[in-house]
Design a protein around this motif. Structure first.
Motif, short mmCIF file in Angstrom:
data_model
loop_
_atom_site.label_atom_id
_atom_site.label_comp_id
_atom_site.label_asym_id
_atom_site.label_seq_id
_atom_site.Cartn_x
_atom_site.Cartn_y
_atom_site.Cartn_z
N GLY A 26 0.81 -1.21 0.00
CA GLY A 26 0.00 0.00 0.00
C GLY A 26 0.85 1.26 0.00
N ASP A 27 1.90 1.25 0.80
CA ASP A 27 2.79 2.42 0.86
C ASP A 27 3.49 2.64 -0.48
OD1 ASP A 27 2.03 2.72 3.48
OD2 ASP A 27 3.89 1.87 4.31
N LEU A 28 3.94 1.55 -1.12
CA LEU A 28 4.59 1.67 -2.42
C LEU A 28 3.63 2.20 -3.47
CD1 LEU A 28 7.08 1.18 -4.20
CD2 LEU A 28 6.21 -1.13 -4.59
N PHE A 29 2.40 1.69 -3.47
CA PHE A 29 1.41 2.16 -4.43
C PHE A 29 1.12 3.65 -4.21
CE2 PHE A 29 -2.78 2.75 -6.28
CZ PHE A 29 -2.64 2.09 -7.50
N GLN A 34 1.71 9.09 -6.14
CA GLN A 34 1.81 10.38 -5.45
C GLN A 34 0.58 10.67 -4.59
OE1 GLN A 34 2.56 12.95 -8.77
NE2 GLN A 34 4.70 12.32 -8.90
N GLY A 35 0.02 9.63 -3.98
CA GLY A 35 -1.09 9.79 -3.04
C GLY A 35 -2.45 10.05 -3.66
N ASP A 39 -7.07 7.20 -0.39
CA ASP A 39 -8.29 6.75 0.30
C ASP A 39 -8.66 5.33 -0.13
OD1 ASP A 39 -8.84 7.82 -2.27
OD2 ASP A 39 -10.93 8.21 -1.74
N LYS A 40 -8.50 5.03 -1.40
CA LYS A 40 -8.81 3.68 -1.89
C LYS A 40 -7.78 2.67 -1.40
CE LYS A 40 -11.25 5.37 -5.94
NZ LYS A 40 -11.49 6.68 -5.40
N VAL A 41 -6.52 3.08 -1.35
CA VAL A 41 -5.46 2.21 -0.85
C VAL A 41 -5.71 1.88 0.61
CG1 VAL A 41 -2.99 2.07 -0.33
CG2 VAL A 41 -3.74 2.98 -2.52
#
Length: 72
Positions: A26-29, A34-35, A39-41
């Motif tokens: 999730g952090d990598l995605f 670029q964020g 919210d979906k992640v």
């Protein structure tokens, strides 16, 4: 054995590693997008953690506790 069956089997045997993988993915995605989809992640990470917690054998305890949503 199908790929998803192998994943489910691995998750049930390694809930701690699965929790770490969920967070890292999730952090990598988030970083790569670029964020824009944070919210979906966060929802996907929460759903994945709930699945792992629900399918963890008794006695192993839940994986990482839910984290507060990250601010972009």
């Amino acid at each position: 054995m199908a790929f998803l069956d192998k994943v489910k089997n691995w998750v049930s045997k390694n809930p701690d590693k699965a929790g770490s993988a969920i967070e890292k993915a999730g952090d990598l995605f988030d970083q790569k997008t670029q964020g824009r989809y944070s919210d979906k992640v966060n929802k996907a990470q929460s759903a994945a953690r709930n699945y792992v917690d629900k399918n963890t054998p008794p006695g192993q305890g839940p994986i990482n506790p839910p984290q507060p949503p990250r601010q972009p």
